[in-house]
Write an enzyme that holds these catalytic residues in place. Structure first.
Site, short mmCIF file in Angstrom:
data_model
loop_
_atom_site.label_atom_id
_atom_site.label_comp_id
_atom_site.label_asym_id
_atom_site.label_seq_id
_atom_site.Cartn_x
_atom_site.Cartn_y
_atom_site.Cartn_z
N GLU A 182 34.94 38.23 40.31
CA GLU A 182 36.20 37.44 41.39
C GLU A 182 36.82 36.27 40.67
O GLU A 182 36.81 35.08 41.28
CB GLU A 182 35.90 37.55 42.74
CG GLU A 182 35.57 38.72 43.19
CD GLU A 182 35.28 38.88 44.57
OE1 GLU A 182 35.29 39.83 45.47
OE2 GLU A 182 34.96 37.86 45.20
N GLU A 302 34.57 46.73 44.63
CA GLU A 302 34.19 46.38 45.81
C GLU A 302 34.93 46.69 46.88
O GLU A 302 36.32 46.41 46.53
CB GLU A 302 33.84 44.78 45.71
CG GLU A 302 32.72 44.19 44.89
CD GLU A 302 32.56 42.74 45.16
OE1 GLU A 302 32.91 42.34 46.28
OE2 GLU A 302 32.09 41.98 44.05
#
Length: 388
Positions: A182, A302
């Site tokens: 991320e 995710e």
């Protein structure tokens, strides 16, 4: 199942599709980030085996986990250019156990966040070495910090597993490498800084390991290169954090389009239908772009719903998961795209104290287990039909 794990072949990309030994490969995956950390302690090591065994029993075939721990307790990277061989042996164990259970691994190489060190720890090391650094985002630009990261990447990719005697870069158990979990670069909303880093590091990884697949690890927010798509983001802020989905994935060496889905934290309200509508729009746009603009498989790296604050319950979480699975499978069946989805996150009962609200604990949720197993059967059926 082939009789011998040694016959396992590396998963390959063919345009927007994935194949293994000529057969379609669809990712039905999960996240369990702490496997190496738990494997480093003999008392918790059996939990690693339990997590992989339970997942394999449900038909899950790919696990995404951290191959980093920078500084701090049970650090793999003690300091720049210095690594703890005992912790490396724990990672050796994770890989060998995954292979035994026929679960492939996505190994993430760094964190944007402070957990397990991440870019903040790299910048701290740089300051301790006398570098003039002012922001965590210096991780992406400072030549010395980049040399720390590259050295670590090389140490991981060229590591010889002490259990299997195979270099990580040659091991088909590894499905893909991930540059960083991320990434965001708030100091440069243009996206130029992060883009340069992605291009440099993707090229570097591929220079060491041209065989395995590579993904970035971005959440999938659209950026300045596609102003017409900024409205797809959950909010205006998401388009200003230095990431740029289309541009990022045009970097040479990137094989998989990385997307995360967290409408429970991205959207401020709790109207369930609007969350499912967001999931539908978010996924469909990214699937279309991955197929038509990027020509690569999509990886929903995710996705999940937290039950922690009581905003949502398990019934909605399962509806959310089913929506993600249905949209991907529909696109896969139509021949548009390959790849797959990895739920955040799967825990055996012995690790429930680590629950961040997102944990799926099989022993406590038979309905979720059934859903995962049913999706596994649907994927197997779809893959089999594609061979006819």
């Amino acid at each position: 199942m082939p009789p011998d794990a040694d016959e396992w072949a590396v998963v390959e990309r063919q345009g927007p599709h994935l194949r293994e030994s000529g057969r379609p490969f669809i990712v039905h995956g999960f996240n369990t980030y702490w496997l190496m950390y738990f494997a480093a302690d003999p008392a918790t090591r059996p939990t690693v085996t339990a997590a992989l065994a339970e997942a394999a029993d449900a038909g899950l075939n790919v696990c995404r986990t951290w191959a980093f721990n920078d500084g701090g307790h049970r650090a793999l990277q003690l300091k720049p250019f210095s690594y703890d061989d005992e912790i490396f042996q724990a990672l050796d164990f994770v890989i060998s156990e995954a292979r035994k259970h026929r679960v492939r691994l996505i190994l993430s190489l760094c964190n944007n966040w402070k957990d397990y060190g991440g870019k903040a720890q790299y910048v701290r090391w740089g300051k301790e070495a006398g570098l003039d650094l002012t922001s965590e985002d210096d991780f992406f630009t400072d030549p010395t910090i980049k040399s720390y990261y590259k050295a670590f990447v090389k140490a991981v990719l060229t590591r010889i597993n002490t259990i299997t005697n195979e270099a990580y870069k040659d091991d088909p158990t590894i499905f893909a490498w991930e540059l960083i979990n991320e990434p965001r670069c708030h100091s440069d909303p243009s996206g130029n800084i992060l883009q340069s880093w992605i291009e440099e590091m993707a090229t570097y990884v591929k220079s060491i390991d041209p065989v395995h697949l590579l993904e970035i690890g971005v959440e999938g927010f659209y950026g300045p290169s596609t102003p017409e798509l900024l409205h797809v983001n959950p909010d205006a802020y998401s388009g200003t954090i230095g990431t740029d989905f289309i541009r990022n994935h045009r970097a040479l060496g990137i094989d998989l389009a990385s997307v995360h889905i967290y409408s429970d934290t991205w959207l401020p309200h709790s109207v369930e239908d609007s969350h499912l509508q967001f999931v539908n729009t978010w996924m469909q746009q990214h699937i279309d772009d991955a197929a038509n603009l990027l020509g690569m498989p999509i990886l929903i790296g995710e996705f999940g719903v937290s039950l922690k604050d009581g905003k949502f319950g398990n019934e909605f979480r399962e509806a959310f998961m089913e929506t993600v699975y249905r949209i991907f499978l529909s696109s896969w069946k139509s021949g548009v795209i390959g790849g797959g989805c990895l739920v955040w996150q799967l825990f055996p009962e012995s690790a429930e104290h680590m629950d961040d609200g997102y944990a799926l604990i099989f022993a406590k949720s038979s309905s979720t287990l059934n859903m995962l197993a049913n999706h596994s059967r649907s994927l197997e059926c779809a893959a089999s039909l594609s061979l006819i």
